[in-house]
Design an enzyme around this catalytic site. Sequence first.
Site, PDB file in Angstrom:
ATOM      1  N   LEU A 163      -0.300  23.378 -33.854  1.00 33.63           N
ATOM      2  CA  LEU A 163       0.037  22.008 -33.506  1.00 33.63           C
ATOM      3  C   LEU A 163      -1.158  21.421 -32.760  1.00 33.63           C
ATOM      4  CD1 LEU A 163       3.697  22.394 -32.137  1.00 33.63           C
ATOM      5  CD2 LEU A 163       3.021  21.516 -34.379  1.00 33.63           C
ATOM      6  N   ASP A 164      -1.396  20.130 -32.938  1.00 34.44           N
ATOM      7  CA  ASP A 164      -2.475  19.486 -32.200  1.00 34.44           C
ATOM      8  C   ASP A 164      -2.222  19.578 -30.695  1.00 34.44           C
ATOM      9  OD1 ASP A 164      -3.601  18.720 -34.624  1.00 34.44           O
ATOM     10  OD2 ASP A 164      -2.538  16.803 -34.646  1.00 34.44           O
ATOM     11  N   LYS A 165      -3.284  19.455 -29.921  1.00 34.83           N
ATOM     12  CA  LYS A 165      -3.193  19.579 -28.466  1.00 34.83           C
ATOM     13  C   LYS A 165      -2.068  18.730 -27.874  1.00 34.83           C
ATOM     14  CE  LYS A 165      -5.806  18.568 -24.248  1.00 34.83           C
ATOM     15  NZ  LYS A 165      -7.080  18.037 -23.693  1.00 34.83           N
ATOM     16  N   THR A 183       0.499  17.298 -29.488  1.00 32.03           N
ATOM     17  CA  THR A 183       1.771  17.359 -30.205  1.00 32.03           C
ATOM     18  C   THR A 183       2.574  18.511 -29.605  1.00 32.03           C
ATOM     19  OG1 THR A 183       0.821  16.519 -32.270  1.00 32.03           O
ATOM     20  CG2 THR A 183       2.880  17.751 -32.440  1.00 32.03           C
ATOM     21  N   ARG A 206       0.053  12.326 -39.030  1.00 28.39           N
ATOM     22  CA  ARG A 206      -0.659  11.199 -38.422  1.00 28.39           C
ATOM     23  C   ARG A 206      -1.472  10.430 -39.464  1.00 28.39           C
ATOM     24  NH1 ARG A 206      -3.825  14.402 -33.961  1.00 28.39           N
ATOM     25  NH2 ARG A 206      -4.618  12.320 -33.412  1.00 28.39           N
TER      26      ARG A 206
END
Length: 328
Positions: A143-145, A147, A245
């Site tokens: 997961l992105d930082k 998210t 996104r």
Amino acid sequence: MKSKESTQQIEHREFEIPMEAFGQRLDQTVTQLLPEFSRSRLQQWIKKGKILLNGEICKSKTKVSGGEILQVTIEQEQQGEWQAEKIPLEIVYEDDSILVINKPIGLVVHPAAGNHNGTLLNALLYHCPDLINVPRAGIVHRLDKDTSGLLVVAKTLQAQTHLVNQLQDRAFEREYETIVQGEMISGGTVDEAIGRHPVHRVRMAVMKNPNAGKEAITHYRIKERYRGYTCLQVKLETGRTHQIRVHLSFINFPVVGDPVYGGRLRLPPDCDASLKQFLNHFKRQALHARRLGLAHPENGEWIEWEVDVPEDMQELKRLLKEHTEEQS
């Protein structure tokens, strides 16, 4: 306190190669006998002499006749120089094979340039030191930082192979909740290839030429409508970098707070001061991995988890709902 050192795990197995394997390559036969490990890993073990045929080192392409004795040394080796760090983890589920984490906002998943410490990987090594023997400390998806939400971690090589195969077969169920700018009329699907942006290399983009990117499919449906905004339930069929996104921005409904793909903030009509202030200070993508489902790597049983959105998204939803009700 947990020790930061891990012990090397060694297991010896012995098989008699079945007669019906006559004429097969050694690596093909080993893959059939040890399906819990990937073929590339088994080929490495053959090359390193950890897999013997009648006590002798052979090559992957060696043909078997059937009836030979196969000796396998399963040695889980340290995979990196990462350091264990005492970082709190919200553990949703854990057994001998897997670990499910509710990742908080702001936590980087894997060490990289600029983020060598303080990552989820460092935290996992403190919680379970033997993960140093599993590639990427068992992390099979990211997961992105900024998210938040659910991530599964494999605690063994066998579990990792099983989970990676599920990901490749699109057998995981990954459901996200997000808040986007704009009022959607209905749900839908975005089926557009994604690749590295041709100019801004740190960004991803929808590719006009599908052959220039990788297949990416995102399904979305409306969960709640607000004035000027929409709360969505999103399901991933594929798992490309920044997929949700990028896709939602492509259809002109960017995720609220997205610093890369969000564009200029669009305030809803007649926006009051409290909502305006909150939106102006919401500096991360309003995206949360809410639900995760998969087949357990040991018994194949379907298992799933769900966690609610974090407090900042709950507050944003509350303010948007209040504003919508006041304007109706």
